[in-house]
Design a protein around this motif. Structure first.
Motif, PDB file in Angstrom:
ATOM      1  N   LEU A  90     -81.615  95.363  15.616  1.00  0.00           N
ATOM      2  CA  LEU A  90     -82.671  94.353  15.655  1.00  0.00           C
ATOM      3  C   LEU A  90     -82.306  93.181  14.746  1.00  0.00           C
ATOM      4  O   LEU A  90     -82.478  92.014  15.113  1.00  0.00           O
ATOM      5  CB  LEU A  90     -84.010  94.953  15.235  1.00  0.00           C
ATOM      6  CG  LEU A  90     -85.209  94.008  15.288  1.00  0.00           C
ATOM      7  CD1 LEU A  90     -85.418  93.483  16.709  1.00  0.00           C
ATOM      8  CD2 LEU A  90     -86.455  94.699  14.785  1.00  0.00           C
ATOM      9  N   GLY A  91     -81.775  93.477  13.567  1.00  0.00           N
ATOM     10  CA  GLY A  91     -81.346  92.421  12.653  1.00  0.00           C
ATOM     11  C   GLY A  91     -80.229  91.576  13.240  1.00  0.00           C
ATOM     12  O   GLY A  91     -80.222  90.356  13.093  1.00  0.00           O
ATOM     13  N   VAL A  92     -79.290  92.227  13.924  1.00  0.00           N
ATOM     14  CA  VAL A  92     -78.191  91.494  14.568  1.00  0.00           C
ATOM     15  C   VAL A  92     -78.744  90.536  15.611  1.00  0.00           C
ATOM     16  O   VAL A  92     -78.363  89.363  15.660  1.00  0.00           O
ATOM     17  CB  VAL A  92     -77.179  92.462  15.224  1.00  0.00           C
ATOM     18  CG1 VAL A  92     -76.164  91.707  16.059  1.00  0.00           C
ATOM     19  CG2 VAL A  92     -76.479  93.305  14.180  1.00  0.00           C
ATOM     20  N   VAL A  93     -79.648  91.037  16.440  1.00  0.00           N
ATOM     21  CA  VAL A  93     -80.216  90.212  17.514  1.00  0.00           C
ATOM     22  C   VAL A  93     -80.994  89.033  16.936  1.00  0.00           C
ATOM     23  O   VAL A  93     -80.813  87.885  17.358  1.00  0.00           O
ATOM     24  CB  VAL A  93     -81.120  91.063  18.444  1.00  0.00           C
ATOM     25  CG1 VAL A  93     -81.922  90.188  19.392  1.00  0.00           C
ATOM     26  CG2 VAL A  93     -80.279  92.067  19.223  1.00  0.00           C
ATOM     27  N   ILE A  94     -81.850  89.289  15.957  1.00  0.00           N
ATOM     28  CA  ILE A  94     -82.678  88.218  15.384  1.00  0.00           C
ATOM     29  C   ILE A  94     -81.803  87.160  14.708  1.00  0.00           C
ATOM     30  O   ILE A  94     -81.966  85.962  14.957  1.00  0.00           O
ATOM     31  CB  ILE A  94     -83.717  88.789  14.397  1.00  0.00           C
ATOM     32  CG1 ILE A  94     -84.769  89.588  15.171  1.00  0.00           C
ATOM     33  CG2 ILE A  94     -84.370  87.674  13.576  1.00  0.00           C
ATOM     34  CD1 ILE A  94     -85.719  90.378  14.300  1.00  0.00           C
TER      35      ILE A  94
END
Length: 110
Positions: A90-94
């Motif tokens: 999720l952090g990578v995507v955001i």
């Protein structure tokens, strides 16, 4: 009569959202860094430095400054890499979406 034109640059809603949420996140990071200093000074200092950098970056983004754009792209890019290493999808995507969005708005930052 002045021949100088004033060019107004309206801050896009997306940049405003990044600034507000990024600023809140940076303030929480600073608070967390202070708390962690007592138990793990190295991690606490790292958290404080990164969070302070993020706070400076969102101030620059808010003012549509080139240095704010550059700092934000660098910090969110590093964040995406760290999220990739720590397996935080999720952090990578955001972080990646923020960097890509900022590239689409590059022309606004002078």
């Amino acid at each position: 009569m002045s021949t100088r034109r004033s060019v107004s640059r309206a801050r896009p809603l997306g940049v405003s959202i990044i600034c507000v949420l990024g600023g809140l996140g940076a303030l929480l990071g600073i608070l967390g860094g202070v708390v962690v200093l007592g138990t793990n000074p190295l991690l606490g200092m790292f958290t404080l430095v990164v969070s302070a950098g993020q706070l400076v970056a969102v101030v620059g983004l808010w003012g549509l400054h080139t240095w704010g754009w550059t700092l934000a792209v660098a910090l969110y890019g590093i964040s995406a890499l760290l999220d990739l290493i720590t397996v935080d999808p999720l952090g990578v995507v955001i972080s990646t979406l923020i960097v890509l969005y900022l590239f689409t708005k590059r022309s606004l930052f002078h």
